[in-house]
Design an enzyme around this catalytic site. Structure first.
Site, PDB file in Angstrom:
ATOM      1  N   LYS A   1      20.751  82.034  42.338  1.00  0.00           N
ATOM      2  CA  LYS A   1      19.740  82.374  43.356  1.00  0.00           C
ATOM      3  C   LYS A   1      18.379  81.738  43.064  1.00  0.00           C
ATOM      4  O   LYS A   1      17.652  81.385  43.982  1.00  0.00           O
ATOM      5  CB  LYS A   1      19.582  83.899  43.456  1.00  0.00           C
ATOM      6  CG  LYS A   1      20.809  84.612  44.024  1.00  0.00           C
ATOM      7  CD  LYS A   1      20.525  86.093  44.198  1.00  0.00           C
ATOM      8  CE  LYS A   1      21.788  86.851  44.561  1.00  0.00           C
ATOM      9  NZ  LYS A   1      21.548  88.276  44.779  1.00  0.00           N
TER      10      LYS A   1
ATOM     11  N   ASP B   1      18.569  90.215  50.561  1.00  0.00           N
ATOM     12  CA  ASP B   1      18.754  91.410  49.715  1.00  0.00           C
ATOM     13  C   ASP B   1      17.659  92.431  49.987  1.00  0.00           C
ATOM     14  O   ASP B   1      17.889  93.643  49.913  1.00  0.00           O
ATOM     15  CB  ASP B   1      18.708  91.028  48.225  1.00  0.00           C
ATOM     16  CG  ASP B   1      20.024  90.413  47.739  1.00  0.00           C
ATOM     17  OD1 ASP B   1      21.064  90.665  48.368  1.00  0.00           O
ATOM     18  OD2 ASP B   1      19.993  89.682  46.734  1.00  0.00           O
TER      19      ASP B   1
HETATM   20  P1  NDP Z   1      20.147  90.559  36.089  1.00  0.00           P
HETATM   21  O1  NDP Z   1      21.051  89.998  35.056  1.00  0.00           O
HETATM   22  O2  NDP Z   1      19.069  89.713  36.680  1.00  0.00           O
HETATM   23  O3  NDP Z   1      19.428  91.873  35.491  1.00  0.00           O
HETATM   24  C1  NDP Z   1      20.182  92.847  34.789  1.00  0.00           C
HETATM   25  C2  NDP Z   1      19.342  94.075  34.534  1.00  0.00           C
HETATM   26  O4  NDP Z   1      20.183  95.059  33.912  1.00  0.00           O
HETATM   27  C3  NDP Z   1      18.150  93.854  33.581  1.00  0.00           C
HETATM   28  O5  NDP Z   1      17.102  94.712  33.940  1.00  0.00           O
HETATM   29  C4  NDP Z   1      18.756  94.257  32.229  1.00  0.00           C
HETATM   30  O6  NDP Z   1      17.795  94.693  31.282  1.00  0.00           O
HETATM   31  C5  NDP Z   1      19.617  95.433  32.644  1.00  0.00           C
HETATM   32  N1  NDP Z   1      20.687  95.678  31.681  1.00  0.00           N
HETATM   33  C6  NDP Z   1      21.770  94.905  31.441  1.00  0.00           C
HETATM   34  N2  NDP Z   1      22.528  95.477  30.460  1.00  0.00           N
HETATM   35  C7  NDP Z   1      21.889  96.611  30.090  1.00  0.00           C
HETATM   36  C8  NDP Z   1      22.170  97.622  29.129  1.00  0.00           C
HETATM   37  N3  NDP Z   1      23.271  97.579  28.349  1.00  0.00           N
HETATM   38  N4  NDP Z   1      21.307  98.666  29.018  1.00  0.00           N
HETATM   39  C9  NDP Z   1      20.194  98.731  29.801  1.00  0.00           C
HETATM   40  N5  NDP Z   1      19.869  97.798  30.715  1.00  0.00           N
HETATM   41  C10 NDP Z   1      20.720  96.749  30.866  1.00  0.00           C
HETATM   42  O7  NDP Z   1      21.119  91.133  37.234  1.00  0.00           O
HETATM   43  P2  NDP Z   1      20.774  91.366  38.782  1.00  0.00           P
HETATM   44  O8  NDP Z   1      19.415  91.933  38.860  1.00  0.00           O
HETATM   45  O9  NDP Z   1      21.090  90.148  39.553  1.00  0.00           O
HETATM   46  O10 NDP Z   1      21.881  92.475  39.199  1.00  0.00           O
HETATM   47  C11 NDP Z   1      21.787  93.821  38.743  1.00  0.00           C
HETATM   48  C12 NDP Z   1      22.903  94.653  39.407  1.00  0.00           C
HETATM   49  O11 NDP Z   1      22.694  94.735  40.810  1.00  0.00           O
HETATM   50  C13 NDP Z   1      24.315  94.063  39.223  1.00  0.00           C
HETATM   51  O12 NDP Z   1      25.198  95.116  38.934  1.00  0.00           O
HETATM   52  C14 NDP Z   1      24.620  93.449  40.573  1.00  0.00           C
HETATM   53  O13 NDP Z   1      26.002  93.415  40.850  1.00  0.00           O
HETATM   54  C15 NDP Z   1      23.903  94.422  41.488  1.00  0.00           C
HETATM   55  N6  NDP Z   1      23.552  93.844  42.815  1.00  0.00           N
HETATM   56  C16 NDP Z   1      23.995  94.472  43.939  1.00  0.00           C
HETATM   57  C17 NDP Z   1      23.660  93.987  45.184  1.00  0.00           C
HETATM   58  C18 NDP Z   1      24.165  94.698  46.397  1.00  0.00           C
HETATM   59  O14 NDP Z   1      24.091  94.125  47.500  1.00  0.00           O
HETATM   60  N7  NDP Z   1      24.637  95.918  46.302  1.00  0.00           N
HETATM   61  C19 NDP Z   1      22.818  92.798  45.368  1.00  0.00           C
HETATM   62  C20 NDP Z   1      22.376  92.215  44.108  1.00  0.00           C
HETATM   63  C21 NDP Z   1      22.742  92.736  42.882  1.00  0.00           C
HETATM   64  P3  NDP Z   1      17.092  93.637  30.248  1.00  0.00           P
HETATM   65  O15 NDP Z   1      16.047  92.905  31.052  1.00  0.00           O
HETATM   66  O16 NDP Z   1      16.509  94.537  29.196  1.00  0.00           O
HETATM   67  O17 NDP Z   1      18.182  92.735  29.746  1.00  0.00           O
END
Ligand code: NDP
Length: 288
Positions: A77, A113
């Site tokens: 993206k 989104d």
């Molecule tokens: P990113 O990889 O950009 O961000 C992931 C986020 O999750 C970060 O804030 C990260 O924290 C956190 N995270 C990951 N692992 C852990 C953990 N073990 N403990 C605590 N925090 C954690 O992903 P996206 O933002 O692109 O996507 C996030 C979610 O949203 C996904 O599940 C995706 O499928 C969903 N989504 C759903 C959509 C929908 O239409 N319903 C649209 C877009 C996304 P840190 O920064 O500390 O690593």
């Protein structure tokens, strides 16, 4: 984008697709194909698996006259934003493009989104505007959520992330959105939850049973009448716990369908058949 008055059926079907790595499990084809078929638009929706390093060529291929556009998913993206010719103000602010429309060879990038999220919340909250919302996570999806909350008129947005520095970067990038940041383990989060009317999980935790972005005891701090939204499109442990507490639970399938519906309208210039897309998404989720 298609001009419904000038559909050229003799030249074969139009093409659309989802660009990502991986894309095998994307629900986008299941959402879009029945909607195209229902409206009689001669188009096939495909999966376009695109590895890192292949994005420039993939995006260039969208200029073909038979291609209407593409949805873009993880991890492309951000790169999509740099590769298109024109970008909507919302996508520029979010720093991410999830929809590319081919307008006679000029590629327009948008981010559906944001509106997908607000539509999914409005479907449950109606005209109620949360005063304070707490967002867990600070990745790409959290950015869309914060911009959606800002557009809804939420005046206090708290972003809590495992890595608080990433939350601070989000707040700086989205200024002047009214964002306060903290770490997910901070005591300040407990105070923020006591006064929040909406909690949103935008972390990637929740796809597997047992995954909780927040301690259940912290969830208990939310006031009665609060709503809990999870971007994960399954019944996550967070949503189940919210339901047990009598809170309103909003799962991520609605956001997925609404962002797809807006993309569909950009591709085709026609109103999206929302119910058909919901039904298709529910069926694909159950089958997957
Ligand atoms: P990113 O990889 O950009 O961000 C992931 C986020 O999750 C970060 O804030 C990260 O924290 C956190 N995270 C990951 N692992 C852990 C953990 N073990 N403990 C605590 N925090 C954690 O992903 P996206 O933002 O692109 O996507 C996030 C979610 O949203 C996904 O599940 C995706 O499928 C969903 N989504 C759903 C959509 C929908 O239409 N319903 C649209 C877009 C996304 P840190 O920064 O500390 O690593």
């Amino acid at each position: 984008m298609i001009d419904a008055r000038q559909v050229d059926r003799a030249a074969g079907p139009y093409r659309l697709g989802v660009i990502g790595d991986p894309v095998a499990h994307s629900l986008s084809p299941a959402l879009h194909q029945p909607a195209l078929d229902l409206l009689g638009i001669p188009a096939v929706y495909e999966r376009w698996h695109t590895r890192p390093g292949e994005m420039a060529a993939r995006v260039a291929s969208l200029r073909d006259a038979r291609v209407l556009g593409a949805n873009v998913t993880v991890p492309h993206k951000l790169e999509a934003l740099r590769l298109v010719d024109e970008v909507s103000p919302a996508a520029r602010r979010a720093g991410a493009v999830n929809t590319i429309v081919n307008r006679d060879g000029v590629l327009f990038g948008d981010n559906t989104d944001i509106a997908g999220f607000t539509a999914s919340i409005a479907a449950v909250l109606g005209a109620e505007i949360p005063k304070r919302a707490v967002v867990l996570g600070a990745g790409g999806a959290a950015r869309a959520v914060v911009l959606g909350l800002e557009a809804m008129g939420v005046s206090e947005i708290v972003v809590a992330n495992r890595d608080p520095e990433r939350a601070r970067q989000l707040a700086a990038a989205l200024a002047p959105a009214p964002v306060q940041t903290m770490g997910i383990g901070d005591a300040a989060l407990r105070d923020a939850l006591r006064d929040a009317s909406l909690l949103v999980n935008a972390t990637s935790l929740g796809w597997r049973a047992g995954e909780m972005p927040l301690d259940t005891r912290a969830l208990a701090l939310l006031p009665a009448g609060a709503a809990v939204a999870d971007l994960t499109y399954r019944d996550t442990d967070l949503l189940l716990a919210a339901g047990e507490r009598g809170l309103r639970a909003i799962d991520g399938l609605a956001m997925l369908v609404h962002q797809g519906a807006r993309a569909f309208e950009l591709f085709t210039g026609r109103p999206a058949p929302l119910e058909v897309m919901f039904e298709a998404a529910r069926g694909a989720r159950a089958g997957g």
